[in-house]
Design an enzyme around this catalytic site. Structure first.
Site, PDB file in Angstrom:
ATOM      1  N   CYS A  10      37.074  26.280  36.109  1.00  0.00           N
ATOM      2  CA  CYS A  10      36.285  26.614  37.297  1.00  0.00           C
ATOM      3  C   CYS A  10      34.787  26.636  36.978  1.00  0.00           C
ATOM      4  O   CYS A  10      34.369  26.689  35.826  1.00  0.00           O
ATOM      5  CB  CYS A  10      36.732  27.961  37.859  1.00  0.00           C
ATOM      6  SG  CYS A  10      36.217  28.211  39.583  1.00  0.00           S
ATOM      7  N   ASP A 127      42.334  38.593  39.711  1.00  0.00           N
ATOM      8  CA  ASP A 127      41.106  38.687  38.929  1.00  0.00           C
ATOM      9  C   ASP A 127      40.821  40.164  38.686  1.00  0.00           C
ATOM     10  O   ASP A 127      41.428  41.042  39.299  1.00  0.00           O
ATOM     11  CB  ASP A 127      39.948  38.019  39.670  1.00  0.00           C
ATOM     12  CG  ASP A 127      38.830  37.566  38.741  1.00  0.00           C
ATOM     13  OD1 ASP A 127      38.850  37.945  37.547  1.00  0.00           O
ATOM     14  OD2 ASP A 127      37.934  36.843  39.195  1.00  0.00           O
TER      15      ASP A 127
END
Length: 207
Positions: A10, A127
């Site tokens: 990412c 996360d």
């Protein structure tokens, strides 16, 4: 049950990063359209997504963006997946025309309670909760809290993963995807050696 864990890189911002990632068995590549040092404009991302090799799915990361903006960027940049990091509700997610991954910031066991409301999303991304941040903290949470989540949800694990700890994370959480950004960078730029090491650890993992 052991899942063949896939890899997402990412926060890609440069053409040379895309071309380098194309050489490796990476499954997803992420472009950020939210407040971040890695944020891209739609036109910047369009130039990069055109160069992503076939077989790598393109993920757009958004935080509380209007639906019309998300759909426009997704169309222009040929995104495969929309990753939402804000307070988007289940109906908002269900209305989007592409595959959706909804992010949940994990602080404690109660952080998992909201997940069951998002029945129409294709994936959940776990996360680490850090006050004032929407991901990208480079910190991990207690993976044991998420050790059975993969049984009922397509699970993407993020937050503080690196080549030293990713095998442990896979062993505990058994995620479908591991998501990495800052730990495969040097001085803010993606580093081929770090990416290669991370991939080797994930793809070479055996239970």
């Amino acid at each position: 049950m052991v899942i063949d864990t896939k890899i997402k890189i990412c926060g890609v911002t440069r053409l040379e990063d895309v071309l380098m990632i194309n050489k490796y068995p990476v499954d997803y590549i992420g472009f950020i359209f939210a407040e971040s040092k890695r944020r891209l404009t739609m036109r910047q991302a369009q130039l990069l997504t055109k160069k992503v090799r076939k077989g790598i799915k393109k993920v757009g990361v958004f935080v509380n963006a209007p639906k019309e903006d998300i759909e426009l960027i997704a169309d222009v940049c040929s995104l495969d997946i929309i990753q939402l990091h804000g307070v988007e509700d289940p109906s908002f997610c269900a209305d989007l025309r592409r595959e959706v991954w909804k992010t949940f910031s994990i602080k404690d066991k109660r952080s998992f309670e909201r997940i069951e409301s998002y029945k129409d999303v294709e994936g959940i991304l776990l996360d680490t909760y850090v006050k004032g941040k929407r991901g990208g903290s480079g910190q991990s949470f207690d993976w044991y809290m998420a050790k059975d989540i993969y049984r009922n949800h397509f699970t993407v694990l993020a937050g503080g993963l690196n080549s030293k700890n990713v095998n442990e994370a896979i062993n505990i959480v058994n995620p479908h995807v591991v998501d990495v950004s800052s730990s495969v960078e040097i001085d803010g730029s993606k580093n081929e050696g770090k990416i290669r090491d991370f991939i080797r650890k994930v793809k070479g993992y055996e239970s």
